[in-house]
Design a protein around this motif. Structure first.
Motif, PDB file in Angstrom:
ATOM      1  N   PRO A 101      85.676 -35.335 -15.443  1.00  0.00           N
ATOM      2  CA  PRO A 101      84.250 -35.219 -15.696  1.00  0.00           C
ATOM      3  C   PRO A 101      83.236 -35.912 -14.650  1.00  0.00           C
ATOM      4  O   PRO A 101      82.027 -35.855 -14.567  1.00  0.00           O
ATOM      5  CB  PRO A 101      83.923 -35.895 -16.953  1.00  0.00           C
ATOM      6  CG  PRO A 101      84.969 -37.074 -16.662  1.00  0.00           C
ATOM      7  CD  PRO A 101      86.042 -36.613 -16.064  1.00  0.00           C
ATOM      8  N   ASP A 102      83.981 -36.395 -13.582  1.00  0.00           N
ATOM      9  CA  ASP A 102      83.183 -37.181 -12.576  1.00  0.00           C
ATOM     10  C   ASP A 102      82.026 -36.419 -11.678  1.00  0.00           C
ATOM     11  O   ASP A 102      81.114 -36.821 -11.461  1.00  0.00           O
ATOM     12  CB  ASP A 102      84.256 -37.846 -11.388  1.00  0.00           C
ATOM     13  CG  ASP A 102      84.982 -39.170 -11.892  1.00  0.00           C
ATOM     14  OD1 ASP A 102      84.949 -39.191 -13.227  1.00  0.00           O
ATOM     15  OD2 ASP A 102      85.158 -39.889 -10.960  1.00  0.00           O
ATOM     16  N   ARG A 103      82.290 -35.237 -11.516  1.00  0.00           N
ATOM     17  CA  ARG A 103      81.527 -34.309 -10.626  1.00  0.00           C
ATOM     18  C   ARG A 103      80.246 -33.703 -11.472  1.00  0.00           C
ATOM     19  O   ARG A 103      79.134 -33.843 -11.075  1.00  0.00           O
ATOM     20  CB  ARG A 103      82.193 -33.171 -10.093  1.00  0.00           C
ATOM     21  CG  ARG A 103      82.829 -32.101 -11.186  1.00  0.00           C
ATOM     22  CD  ARG A 103      83.318 -30.947 -10.552  1.00  0.00           C
ATOM     23  NE  ARG A 103      84.002 -30.049 -11.354  1.00  0.00           N
ATOM     24  CZ  ARG A 103      84.456 -28.968 -11.165  1.00  0.00           C
ATOM     25  NH1 ARG A 103      84.493 -28.488  -9.833  1.00  0.00           N
ATOM     26  NH2 ARG A 103      85.040 -28.016 -12.099  1.00  0.00           N
ATOM     27  N   GLY A 104      80.491 -33.917 -13.057  1.00  0.00           N
ATOM     28  CA  GLY A 104      79.500 -33.497 -13.963  1.00  0.00           C
ATOM     29  C   GLY A 104      78.631 -34.520 -13.900  1.00  0.00           C
ATOM     30  O   GLY A 104      77.198 -34.325 -13.947  1.00  0.00           O
ATOM     31  N   TRP A 105      79.183 -35.747 -14.050  1.00  0.00           N
ATOM     32  CA  TRP A 105      78.157 -37.093 -14.034  1.00  0.00           C
ATOM     33  C   TRP A 105      77.270 -37.255 -12.924  1.00  0.00           C
ATOM     34  O   TRP A 105      76.285 -37.713 -12.868  1.00  0.00           O
ATOM     35  CB  TRP A 105      78.947 -38.200 -14.393  1.00  0.00           C
ATOM     36  CG  TRP A 105      79.806 -38.390 -15.621  1.00  0.00           C
ATOM     37  CD1 TRP A 105      80.910 -38.509 -16.213  1.00  0.00           C
ATOM     38  CD2 TRP A 105      78.990 -38.004 -17.106  1.00  0.00           C
ATOM     39  NE1 TRP A 105      81.018 -38.346 -17.519  1.00  0.00           N
ATOM     40  CE2 TRP A 105      79.905 -38.031 -18.117  1.00  0.00           C
ATOM     41  CE3 TRP A 105      77.757 -37.759 -17.501  1.00  0.00           C
ATOM     42  CZ2 TRP A 105      79.669 -37.958 -19.541  1.00  0.00           C
ATOM     43  CZ3 TRP A 105      77.353 -37.702 -18.842  1.00  0.00           C
ATOM     44  CH2 TRP A 105      78.409 -37.579 -19.848  1.00  0.00           C
ATOM     45  N   ALA A 106      78.063 -36.921 -11.595  1.00  0.00           N
ATOM     46  CA  ALA A 106      77.256 -37.029 -10.459  1.00  0.00           C
ATOM     47  C   ALA A 106      76.076 -36.048 -10.334  1.00  0.00           C
ATOM     48  O   ALA A 106      75.265 -36.452 -10.159  1.00  0.00           O
ATOM     49  CB  ALA A 106      78.299 -36.977  -9.242  1.00  0.00           C
ATOM     50  N   LEU A 107      76.251 -34.723 -10.872  1.00  0.00           N
ATOM     51  CA  LEU A 107      75.231 -33.821 -10.982  1.00  0.00           C
ATOM     52  C   LEU A 107      74.274 -34.296 -11.732  1.00  0.00           C
ATOM     53  O   LEU A 107      73.034 -34.016 -11.506  1.00  0.00           O
ATOM     54  CB  LEU A 107      75.993 -32.513 -11.198  1.00  0.00           C
ATOM     55  CG  LEU A 107      74.876 -31.424 -11.316  1.00  0.00           C
ATOM     56  CD1 LEU A 107      74.245 -31.010  -9.852  1.00  0.00           C
ATOM     57  CD2 LEU A 107      75.658 -29.752 -11.762  1.00  0.00           C
ATOM     58  N   ALA A 108      74.544 -34.707 -12.876  1.00  0.00           N
ATOM     59  CA  ALA A 108      73.615 -35.129 -13.864  1.00  0.00           C
ATOM     60  C   ALA A 108      72.763 -36.331 -13.163  1.00  0.00           C
ATOM     61  O   ALA A 108      71.399 -36.338 -13.558  1.00  0.00           O
ATOM     62  CB  ALA A 108      74.084 -35.733 -15.214  1.00  0.00           C
ATOM     63  N   ALA A 109      73.282 -37.347 -12.497  1.00  0.00           N
ATOM     64  CA  ALA A 109      72.487 -38.399 -11.838  1.00  0.00           C
ATOM     65  C   ALA A 109      71.531 -37.918 -10.868  1.00  0.00           C
ATOM     66  O   ALA A 109      70.289 -38.088 -10.494  1.00  0.00           O
ATOM     67  CB  ALA A 109      73.711 -39.384 -11.438  1.00  0.00           C
ATOM     68  N   LEU A 110      71.939 -36.828 -10.134  1.00  0.00           N
ATOM     69  CA  LEU A 110      71.168 -36.340  -9.103  1.00  0.00           C
ATOM     70  C   LEU A 110      70.241 -35.432  -9.647  1.00  0.00           C
ATOM     71  O   LEU A 110      69.212 -35.265  -8.820  1.00  0.00           O
ATOM     72  CB  LEU A 110      72.263 -35.557  -8.084  1.00  0.00           C
ATOM     73  CG  LEU A 110      73.177 -36.389  -7.029  1.00  0.00           C
ATOM     74  CD1 LEU A 110      74.330 -35.421  -6.774  1.00  0.00           C
ATOM     75  CD2 LEU A 110      72.448 -37.285  -6.207  1.00  0.00           C
ATOM     76  N   THR A 111      70.367 -34.853 -10.685  1.00  0.00           N
ATOM     77  CA  THR A 111      69.369 -34.006 -11.221  1.00  0.00           C
ATOM     78  C   THR A 111      68.187 -34.651 -12.123  1.00  0.00           C
ATOM     79  O   THR A 111      67.470 -34.225 -12.813  1.00  0.00           O
ATOM     80  CB  THR A 111      69.808 -32.839 -12.055  1.00  0.00           C
ATOM     81  OG1 THR A 111      70.866 -33.387 -12.936  1.00  0.00           O
ATOM     82  CG2 THR A 111      70.528 -31.990 -11.086  1.00  0.00           C
ATOM     83  N   GLY A 112      68.486 -35.980 -12.364  1.00  0.00           N
ATOM     84  CA  GLY A 112      67.871 -36.704 -13.388  1.00  0.00           C
ATOM     85  C   GLY A 112      67.961 -36.571 -14.740  1.00  0.00           C
ATOM     86  O   GLY A 112      67.448 -37.282 -15.549  1.00  0.00           O
ATOM     87  N   ASP A 113      69.164 -36.025 -15.211  1.00  0.00           N
ATOM     88  CA  ASP A 113      69.542 -35.821 -16.622  1.00  0.00           C
ATOM     89  C   ASP A 113      70.526 -37.083 -16.999  1.00  0.00           C
ATOM     90  O   ASP A 113      71.178 -36.763 -17.846  1.00  0.00           O
ATOM     91  CB  ASP A 113      70.207 -34.469 -16.779  1.00  0.00           C
ATOM     92  CG  ASP A 113      69.268 -33.612 -16.670  1.00  0.00           C
ATOM     93  OD1 ASP A 113      68.062 -33.803 -16.714  1.00  0.00           O
ATOM     94  OD2 ASP A 113      69.632 -32.376 -16.311  1.00  0.00           O
ATOM     95  N   LEU A 114      70.812 -38.038 -16.349  1.00  0.00           N
ATOM     96  CA  LEU A 114      71.615 -39.074 -16.638  1.00  0.00           C
ATOM     97  C   LEU A 114      70.812 -40.525 -16.374  1.00  0.00           C
ATOM     98  O   LEU A 114      70.437 -40.921 -15.310  1.00  0.00           O
ATOM     99  CB  LEU A 114      72.648 -39.165 -15.616  1.00  0.00           C
ATOM    100  CG  LEU A 114      73.941 -40.198 -15.981  1.00  0.00           C
ATOM    101  CD1 LEU A 114      74.332 -40.204 -17.498  1.00  0.00           C
ATOM    102  CD2 LEU A 114      74.934 -40.373 -15.270  1.00  0.00           C
ATOM    103  N   THR A 115      70.413 -41.142 -17.554  1.00  0.00           N
ATOM    104  CA  THR A 115      69.759 -42.419 -17.395  1.00  0.00           C
ATOM    105  C   THR A 115      70.360 -43.496 -18.456  1.00  0.00           C
ATOM    106  O   THR A 115      71.080 -43.051 -19.366  1.00  0.00           O
ATOM    107  CB  THR A 115      68.254 -42.332 -17.910  1.00  0.00           C
ATOM    108  OG1 THR A 115      68.312 -41.779 -19.097  1.00  0.00           O
ATOM    109  CG2 THR A 115      67.689 -41.334 -16.763  1.00  0.00           C
ATOM    110  N   PHE A 116      70.168 -44.848 -18.139  1.00  0.00           N
ATOM    111  CA  PHE A 116      70.764 -46.038 -18.811  1.00  0.00           C
ATOM    112  C   PHE A 116      69.584 -46.855 -19.399  1.00  0.00           C
ATOM    113  O   PHE A 116      69.222 -47.473 -18.394  1.00  0.00           O
ATOM    114  CB  PHE A 116      71.765 -46.517 -18.204  1.00  0.00           C
ATOM    115  CG  PHE A 116      72.963 -45.699 -17.522  1.00  0.00           C
ATOM    116  CD1 PHE A 116      74.149 -45.018 -18.528  1.00  0.00           C
ATOM    117  CD2 PHE A 116      73.127 -45.186 -16.321  1.00  0.00           C
ATOM    118  CE1 PHE A 116      75.044 -44.197 -17.977  1.00  0.00           C
ATOM    119  CE2 PHE A 116      73.984 -44.497 -15.831  1.00  0.00           C
ATOM    120  CZ  PHE A 116      75.051 -44.000 -16.843  1.00  0.00           C
ATOM    121  N   ASP A 117      69.328 -46.605 -20.582  1.00  0.00           N
ATOM    122  CA  ASP A 117      68.146 -47.413 -20.921  1.00  0.00           C
ATOM    123  C   ASP A 117      68.470 -48.986 -21.065  1.00  0.00           C
ATOM    124  O   ASP A 117      67.591 -49.777 -20.849  1.00  0.00           O
ATOM    125  CB  ASP A 117      67.631 -47.123 -22.243  1.00  0.00           C
ATOM    126  CG  ASP A 117      66.972 -45.649 -22.401  1.00  0.00           C
ATOM    127  OD1 ASP A 117      66.725 -45.131 -21.238  1.00  0.00           O
ATOM    128  OD2 ASP A 117      67.083 -45.103 -23.370  1.00  0.00           O
TER     129      ASP A 117
END
Length: 563
Positions: free
Chosen positions: A34-50
């Motif tokens: 899933p690494d590439r998917g998490w990288a894509l989510a981070a680059l598109t702003g869909d991955l955040t850590f509150d």
């Protein structure tokens, strides 16, 4: 983490759009799930850590490094992640077997309690080399800023599909790989809200291992159609006025309102859902379908300045007092779907007729129609653009071909934007801060001000673009040579009546703002010229800028009748 760190590092140092596309495409092709998917989510702003905050990172590094030394280092480098990555002293008693993978980091942060996050980050920093530490901290703080927009990341994702398929059929006589036609970025955007990080089903479709994810979920986002700036010297000679509808370019934010099968949503032009900030608008919509338009604050048919809308933007919740003080509405200018029918393939003339009929029977004050501007030729339209009766509510004009379908992206020809000439004011440079990414070594974020009646400077805006690379070097040198004080990463620059650097600032609009000391805020300010020739005392005064604001506001903004 190592491959992700290398990707971020190369993206941040690459200026070419095509080169960025190739870098991300190759990473997505070579990196497993899933690494590439998490990288894509981070680059598109869909991955955040509150749970991960910059203050937590500061506490961690100050526990291992002298706080004064860290403060000096941070002031010099200007970027928290880069400073910590370089200065972090690994625990000599910690012997990791391997570096953490990106997926491991994401899963741990998503499930960790707030009290556990700092310990996790410290352990990962000990296990990583400087480049990996930098990528880790950029990831957890959400401050990637590597010059890659969400749309560009999706464009690169569309490119991972192999160019051809040559695998033989399996023994059952069925093809082992699905037919792989090229994929356009609009197809990615169409299914984006039907898939979730880490996008395993999206990648399976792109690589021919599964069918396309179903994009027909009710309430989905439709990729938007964008306009290109008109070239007055070229385009008007080849365009015919009768072929184009003219509308005002309203001074709000582009939205897409969707009501389908009981699902009610509102998206920004980039697909971010913002309905939670505007429950009054959503409750007032009764159509069935998807409408493209402009979100504004509307009082008795009058569009308020953009500053009023800003009081409602980016809020997770909004109270009754704010909704009453800043009543929002949608000025509709296109219908993408109505009553279960997709209208995007129809010409604008037909979509417009369907939209007008729907709005006429809609009722309420949360949806109104953007009128078509009546004009005979380009000269007459130019006079309206220069002196619009709608005043501050319009940034300019839109030109749309009557026979054009609604096409995602920015095709050349169907839609043009003809913005009004920007306002300009001469201001004095007051403060500077280092940039990020490839600008982290330069002072590139500039705060500027104008003269008060008492002869002091008051800040009126901040700009970080509008200058060339050579001009950036000159501005950076001026800041370093004339720094008089420091406030963390911010430098105060010498600015007096008889000495200072004057910057000609271009901006789209002015708004009253009680949050700012000057009482106003500029919209989209940028440096249009460095006035090395102009004495600081001849820069604008606050009274002059307030007079300009009064003149802008006096123009009105009524939309109830067509012009």
């Amino acid at each position: 983490m190592r491959a992700f760190a290398e990707l971020l590092d190369r993206l941040s140092l690459t200026g070419s759009r095509n080169a960025k596309l190739i870098l991300l495409r190759d990473y997505l092709r070579a990196t497993p799930d899933p690494d590439r998917g998490w990288a894509l989510a981070a680059l598109t702003g869909d991955l955040t850590f509150d749970a991960a905050k910059p203050a937590m990172i500061r506490r961690a590094v100050e526990a291992r490094v002298d706080p004064v030394l860290f403060g000096w280092s941070y002031d010099y480098v200007g970027d928290l992640a880069e400073t910590v990555a370089l200065i972090w002293p690994a625990d000599p008693d910690y012997r990791p077997n391997r570096e953490p993978e990106l997926g491991e980091v994401v899963e741990a942060l998503r499930t960790a309690k707030r009290t556990e996050v700092q310990g996790l980050i410290e352990g990962w920093l000990d296990a990583l080399q400087p480049k990996g530490r930098w990528a880790l901290l950029k990831l957890v703080t959400g401050a990637l800023r590597v010059g890659l927009s969400a749309r560009l990341a999706k464009t690169a994702t569309a490119l991972i599909r192999p160019e051809r398929v040559s695998e033989p059929p399996d023994p059952a006589g069925e093809e082992a790989v699905l037919s792989l036609d090229p994929v356009d970025v609009s197809e990615i955007e169409e299914v984006w809200h039907a898939v979730d990080p880490p996008y395993a089903d999206l990648f399976a479709w792109l690589e021919g291992r599964a069918e396309r994810p179903n994009p027909d979920a009710p309430g989905r986002f439709r990729p938007v159609m964008l306009a290109v700036a008109i070239d007055e010297a070229v385009d008007f000679d080849r365009l015919h006025p009768a072929d184009y509808a003219a509308e005002w370019k309203w001074d709000g934010i582009r939205v897409q309102a969707v009501r389908e099968a009981g699902v009610v949503r509102m998206y920004s032009r980039t697909g971010d859902e913002i309905a939670a900030s505007f429950p009054d608008v959503m409750a007032g919509l009764t159509f069935e379908g998807a409408v493209d338009g402009e979100l504004v604050v509307l009082r008795e048919g009058q569009i308020a300045p953009f500053g009023d809308l800003q009081q409602r933007l980016n809020r997770k919740t909004v109270d009754a007092k704010a909704m009453a003080a800043y009543p929002a509405a949608i000025v509709a200018y296109d219908a993408l779907a109505l009553d279960g029918e997709d209208l995007r393939g129809l010409p604008l003339r037909e979509r417009r007729a369907r939209l007008e009929a729907m709005v006429a029977t809609h009722g309420g004050d949360r949806l109104t129609l953007s009128p078509v501007v009546d004009y005979q030729d380009w000269a007459a339209l130019g006079r309206l653009r220069a002196d619009p009766p709608v005043g501050a509510a319009a940034e300019g004009l839109m030109l749309k071909r009557w026979d054009a379908p609604y096409v995602a992206g920015r095709p050349k020809g169907p839609w043009f934007k003809w913005k009004r000439d920007p306002h300009t004011v001469d201001c004095v440079l007051m403060y500077a801060q280092r940039g990020h990414g490839k600008r982290s070594s330069f002072y590139s974020d500039f705060t500027f001000g104008v003269w008060t009646p008492e002869g002091r400077l008051t800040p009126v805006g901040k700009a970080y673009f509008g200058f060339t690379d050579e001009e950036l070097k000159q501005l950076d040198k001026f800041v370093r040579d004339h720094t008089i004080d420091r406030f963390g990463p911010v430098r105060s620059v010498r600015a007096e009546r008889d000495f200072g650097l004057v910057l000609e600032i271009a901006f789209e609009g002015l708004n009253r703002s009680p949050r700012h000391k000057s009482g106003l805020a500029m919209r989209f300010p940028r440096i249009s010229r460095i006035r090395w020739d102009k004495p600081a005392r001849e820069a604008a005064s606050l009274d002059e800028v307030m007079d300009l604001l009064d003149a802008i506001e006096s123009g009105g903004g009524r939309i109830a009748t067509a012009v």
